[in-house]
Design a protein around this motif. Structure first.
Motif, PDB file in Angstrom:
ATOM      1  N   THR A  86       0.911  -1.313  -0.154  1.00 37.88           N
ATOM      2  CA  THR A  86      -0.195   0.014   0.007  1.00 37.88           C
ATOM      3  C   THR A  86       0.900   1.470   0.014  1.00 37.88           C
ATOM      4  OG1 THR A  86      -0.330  -0.044   2.871  1.00 37.88           O
ATOM      5  CG2 THR A  86      -1.736  -1.360   1.307  1.00 37.88           C
ATOM      6  N   TYR A  87       0.179   2.253  -1.079  1.00 35.45           N
ATOM      7  CA  TYR A  87       0.859   3.470  -0.759  1.00 35.45           C
ATOM      8  C   TYR A  87      -0.026   4.527  -0.982  1.00 35.45           C
ATOM      9  CZ  TYR A  87       5.147   0.791  -2.383  1.00 35.45           C
ATOM     10  OH  TYR A  87       6.031  -0.428  -2.516  1.00 35.45           O
ATOM     11  N   CYS A  88       0.707   6.030  -0.537  1.00 31.30           N
ATOM     12  CA  CYS A  88      -0.384   6.746  -0.826  1.00 31.30           C
ATOM     13  C   CYS A  88       0.177   8.242  -0.774  1.00 31.30           C
ATOM     14  CB  CYS A  88      -0.973   7.266   1.029  1.00 31.30           C
ATOM     15  SG  CYS A  88      -2.631   8.297   0.790  1.00 31.30           S
ATOM     16  N   TYR A  89      -0.820   8.692  -2.066  1.00 28.90           N
ATOM     17  CA  TYR A  89      -0.015  10.585  -2.534  1.00 28.90           C
ATOM     18  C   TYR A  89      -0.950  11.062  -2.562  1.00 28.90           C
ATOM     19  CZ  TYR A  89       4.420   7.830  -3.271  1.00 28.90           C
ATOM     20  OH  TYR A  89       5.457   6.714  -3.191  1.00 28.90           O
ATOM     21  N   PHE A  90      -0.877  11.681  -1.778  1.00 29.60           N
ATOM     22  CA  PHE A  90      -1.663  13.263  -1.957  1.00 29.60           C
ATOM     23  C   PHE A  90      -2.996  13.090  -1.265  1.00 29.60           C
ATOM     24  CE2 PHE A  90       1.984  14.862  -4.446  1.00 29.60           C
ATOM     25  CZ  PHE A  90       2.394  16.391  -3.403  1.00 29.60           C
ATOM     26  N   GLY A  91      -3.315  11.963  -0.329  1.00 34.84           N
ATOM     27  CA  GLY A  91      -4.292  11.256  -0.500  1.00 34.84           C
ATOM     28  C   GLY A  91      -4.670   9.930  -1.300  1.00 34.84           C
ATOM     29  N   LYS A  92      -4.068   9.907  -2.623  1.00 38.27           N
ATOM     30  CA  LYS A  92      -5.045   8.421  -2.946  1.00 38.27           C
ATOM     31  C   LYS A  92      -3.908   7.514  -2.646  1.00 38.27           C
ATOM     32  CE  LYS A  92      -5.482  11.175  -7.099  1.00 38.27           C
ATOM     33  NZ  LYS A  92      -5.506  11.662  -8.738  1.00 38.27           N
ATOM     34  N   LEU A  93      -4.953   6.378  -2.831  1.00 34.31           N
ATOM     35  CA  LEU A  93      -4.246   5.160  -1.829  1.00 34.31           C
ATOM     36  C   LEU A  93      -3.713   4.472  -3.507  1.00 34.31           C
ATOM     37  CD1 LEU A  93      -3.716   3.005   0.766  1.00 34.31           C
ATOM     38  CD2 LEU A  93      -6.275   2.692   0.478  1.00 34.31           C
ATOM     39  N   TYR A  94      -3.159   3.902  -2.885  1.00 33.60           N
ATOM     40  CA  TYR A  94      -2.149   2.623  -4.436  1.00 33.60           C
ATOM     41  C   TYR A  94      -2.477   1.532  -3.683  1.00 33.60           C
ATOM     42  CZ  TYR A  94      -1.231   6.817  -7.101  1.00 33.60           C
ATOM     43  OH  TYR A  94      -1.859   8.123  -8.045  1.00 33.60           O
ATOM     44  N   LEU A  95      -2.551   0.951  -4.073  1.00 34.99           N
ATOM     45  CA  LEU A  95      -2.627  -1.050  -3.911  1.00 34.99           C
ATOM     46  C   LEU A  95      -1.622  -1.443  -5.551  1.00 34.99           C
ATOM     47  CD1 LEU A  95      -6.332  -1.747  -2.936  1.00 34.99           C
ATOM     48  CD2 LEU A  95      -4.040  -0.686  -1.628  1.00 34.99           C
ATOM     49  N   VAL A  96      -0.565  -2.036  -5.125  1.00 33.96           N
ATOM     50  CA  VAL A  96      -0.030  -2.838  -5.642  1.00 33.96           C
ATOM     51  C   VAL A  96       0.759  -4.497  -5.356  1.00 33.96           C
ATOM     52  CG1 VAL A  96       2.273  -3.055  -6.783  1.00 33.96           C
ATOM     53  CG2 VAL A  96       1.072  -0.735  -6.049  1.00 33.96           C
ATOM     54  N   GLY A  97       0.023  -5.402  -6.044  1.00 35.28           N
ATOM     55  CA  GLY A  97       0.351  -7.088  -5.462  1.00 35.28           C
ATOM     56  C   GLY A  97      -0.220  -7.494  -6.468  1.00 35.28           C
ATOM     57  N   GLU A  98      -0.760  -9.000  -6.139  1.00 33.93           N
ATOM     58  CA  GLU A  98      -1.674 -10.118  -5.794  1.00 33.93           C
ATOM     59  C   GLU A  98      -2.388 -10.673  -5.852  1.00 33.93           C
ATOM     60  OE1 GLU A  98       1.343 -12.201  -8.998  1.00 33.93           O
ATOM     61  OE2 GLU A  98       1.659 -12.545  -6.999  1.00 33.93           O
ATOM     62  N   TYR A  99      -3.271 -11.020  -6.378  1.00 33.97           N
ATOM     63  CA  TYR A  99      -4.837 -11.730  -5.119  1.00 33.97           C
ATOM     64  C   TYR A  99      -5.070 -13.272  -5.988  1.00 33.97           C
ATOM     65  CZ  TYR A  99      -8.032 -10.447  -9.446  1.00 33.97           C
ATOM     66  OH  TYR A  99      -8.336 -10.413 -10.634  1.00 33.97           O
ATOM     67  N   ASP A 113     -12.253   0.084   2.469  1.00 31.69           N
ATOM     68  CA  ASP A 113     -13.163   0.863   2.568  1.00 31.69           C
ATOM     69  C   ASP A 113     -13.819   1.290   4.056  1.00 31.69           C
ATOM     70  OD1 ASP A 113     -14.035   0.873  -0.112  1.00 31.69           O
ATOM     71  OD2 ASP A 113     -16.060  -0.628   0.142  1.00 31.69           O
ATOM     72  N   LYS A 114     -12.655   1.161   5.204  1.00 33.25           N
ATOM     73  CA  LYS A 114     -12.922   1.223   5.989  1.00 33.25           C
ATOM     74  C   LYS A 114     -11.970   2.176   6.369  1.00 33.25           C
ATOM     75  CE  LYS A 114     -14.232  -3.783   7.695  1.00 33.25           C
ATOM     76  NZ  LYS A 114     -13.927  -4.588   8.387  1.00 33.25           N
ATOM     77  N   VAL A 115     -10.974   2.855   5.223  1.00 29.89           N
ATOM     78  CA  VAL A 115     -10.095   3.666   6.166  1.00 29.89           C
ATOM     79  C   VAL A 115     -10.466   4.352   5.902  1.00 29.89           C
ATOM     80  CG1 VAL A 115      -7.619   4.058   5.003  1.00 29.89           C
ATOM     81  CG2 VAL A 115      -8.063   1.846   4.599  1.00 29.89           C
ATOM     82  N   GLU A 116     -10.186   5.648   6.671  1.00 37.52           N
ATOM     83  CA  GLU A 116     -10.063   6.948   6.229  1.00 37.52           C
ATOM     84  C   GLU A 116      -9.741   8.110   6.042  1.00 37.52           C
ATOM     85  OE1 GLU A 116     -11.228   8.387  10.863  1.00 37.52           O
ATOM     86  OE2 GLU A 116     -13.029   7.016  10.316  1.00 37.52           O
ATOM     87  N   GLY A 117      -9.711   8.637   5.326  1.00 41.97           N
ATOM     88  CA  GLY A 117      -8.845   9.933   4.598  1.00 41.97           C
ATOM     89  C   GLY A 117      -8.168   9.842   3.495  1.00 41.97           C
ATOM     90  N   LYS A 118      -8.608   8.858   3.241  1.00 47.65           N
ATOM     91  CA  LYS A 118      -8.266   8.765   1.520  1.00 47.65           C
ATOM     92  C   LYS A 118      -9.649   9.290   0.254  1.00 47.65           C
ATOM     93  CE  LYS A 118     -10.733   4.315   0.746  1.00 47.65           C
ATOM     94  NZ  LYS A 118     -11.523   4.440   2.282  1.00 47.65           N
ATOM     95  N   ARG A 119      -8.395   9.955  -0.537  1.00 45.88           N
ATOM     96  CA  ARG A 119      -9.707  10.410  -1.301  1.00 45.88           C
ATOM     97  C   ARG A 119     -10.124   9.565  -2.562  1.00 45.88           C
ATOM     98  NH1 ARG A 119      -6.163  16.228  -1.880  1.00 45.88           N
ATOM     99  NH2 ARG A 119      -6.235  16.604   0.928  1.00 45.88           N
ATOM    100  N   GLN A 120      -9.196   8.250  -2.770  1.00 47.71           N
ATOM    101  CA  GLN A 120      -9.187   8.073  -4.420  1.00 47.71           C
ATOM    102  C   GLN A 120      -8.180   6.439  -4.037  1.00 47.71           C
ATOM    103  OE1 GLN A 120      -8.175   9.288  -7.923  1.00 47.71           O
ATOM    104  NE2 GLN A 120      -8.750   7.915  -8.936  1.00 47.71           N
ATOM    105  N   ILE A 121      -9.075   5.557  -4.624  1.00 50.60           N
ATOM    106  CA  ILE A 121      -8.337   4.225  -4.523  1.00 50.60           C
ATOM    107  C   ILE A 121      -7.913   3.337  -6.091  1.00 50.60           C
ATOM    108  CG2 ILE A 121      -8.585   1.715  -4.041  1.00 50.60           C
ATOM    109  CD1 ILE A 121     -10.242   2.525  -1.939  1.00 50.60           C
ATOM    110  N   ILE A 122      -6.492   3.671  -5.950  1.00 50.49           N
ATOM    111  CA  ILE A 122      -6.696   2.668  -7.423  1.00 50.49           C
ATOM    112  C   ILE A 122      -5.499   1.995  -7.072  1.00 50.49           C
ATOM    113  CG2 ILE A 122      -4.236   3.614  -9.187  1.00 50.49           C
ATOM    114  CD1 ILE A 122      -4.603   6.806  -8.485  1.00 50.49           C
TER     115      ILE A 122
END
Length: 269
Positions: A86-99, A113-122
């Motif tokens: 997980t990474y975050c830049y200027f409120g944008k939350l990035y998810l990088v990896g595998e599922y 969805d439970k994470v507070e303070g995020k502006r967007q999920i990429i």
């Protein structure tokens, strides 16, 4: 409310005596993992923080959002959290990896969805292929090669740049100085052998800031032309009136008097 609590906690942290108390204070933030304290703990992390184009407050906010996201993944036993970064830049939350499955992917988004303070999920998540060959050592070799190239290029500040390699794709994240530096970093990544694609999430001052700007490819509407001034119509040129001669009534010519035949008096004598 979340922002107010954060400022109170940060103020309390920096009021504690000594630098050694700072990591302990950050650890008091609920949900933030222990590695968040490394932002201030080690000398190398301090250098990376100083080279980041974000303000110190923005870096702290982003670190807490990323920490909360990673903590939510670790709390769920149905998710292999070691596969996702997980990474975050200027409120944008990035998810990088595998599922592993679609159900797991759905669970990942529910956790986010439970994470507070995020502006967007990429999301840059790949479906794990169990039949694929073990590419761990190949990915590590690619990572080491790219890091070496970035460190050798003195025009690139590679410390704030995060590099993740997933299924042969290089994913770049971070905040950099300008577009030229971004182009150099992407060029280094493209030159590495065996790379499928290069995915860049690099911010620079032209398209990032406390309020990220969204650039569009639409052309700006052309300005409406100003109305032309009314055209003055010149008056018609003055023409001299034509002199007309008065009509003279012509008198009819008098008829010629008829010549009377004169009889010869001597005729018949």
């Amino acid at each position: 409310m979340f922002r107010l609590k954060l400022l109170l906690v940060v103020s309390f942290i920096f009021l504690l005596p000594g630098c050694s108390m700072v990591p302990f204070g950050i650890g008091l933030i609920p949900g933030a993992p222990a590695y968040v304290s490394s932002l201030i703990g080690s000398g190398q992390s301090v250098y990376a923080t100083a080279m980041d184009e974000r303000t110190t407050e923005q870096q702290m906010l982003d670190a807490i959002v990323a920490g909360h996201a990673q903590a939510e993944l670790y709390k769920n036993k149905d998710i292999r959290a070691d596969q996702i970064h997980t990474y975050c830049y200027f409120g944008k939350l990035y998810l990088v990896g595998e599922y592993d499955s679609q159900e797991q992917l759905k669970t990942i988004y529910q956790c986010m969805d439970k994470v507070e303070g995020k502006r967007q999920i990429i999301s840059r998540l790949y479906l794990h292929d169990e039949n694929a060959d073990n590419t761990f050592f190949r990915d590590q070799a690619t990572y080491a090669e790219l890091r070496t190239q970035l460190m050798a290029d003195f025009e690139v500040t590679s410390t704030p740049v995060e590099v993740q390699i997933v299924q042969g794709d290089i994913v770049l994240l971070g905040v950099i100085h300008d577009k030229e530096e971004r182009d150099r970093i992407v060029a280094h990544a493209m030159s590495v052998k065996g790379v499928n694609r290069v995915v860049s999430y690099l911010y620079h001052q032209e398209n990032a800031g406390p309020e990220p700007q969204i650039m569009s490819a639409q052309l700006a509407p052309a300005p409406e032309p100003s109305p032309a001034p009314p055209r003055e119509i010149p008056p018609p040129p003055k023409t001299k009136p034509k002199k007309t001669r008065p009509k003279v009534e012509r008198k009819p010519k008098p008829e010629a008097h008829p010549v009377l035949a004169v009889s010869n008096p001597d005729r018949g004598r």
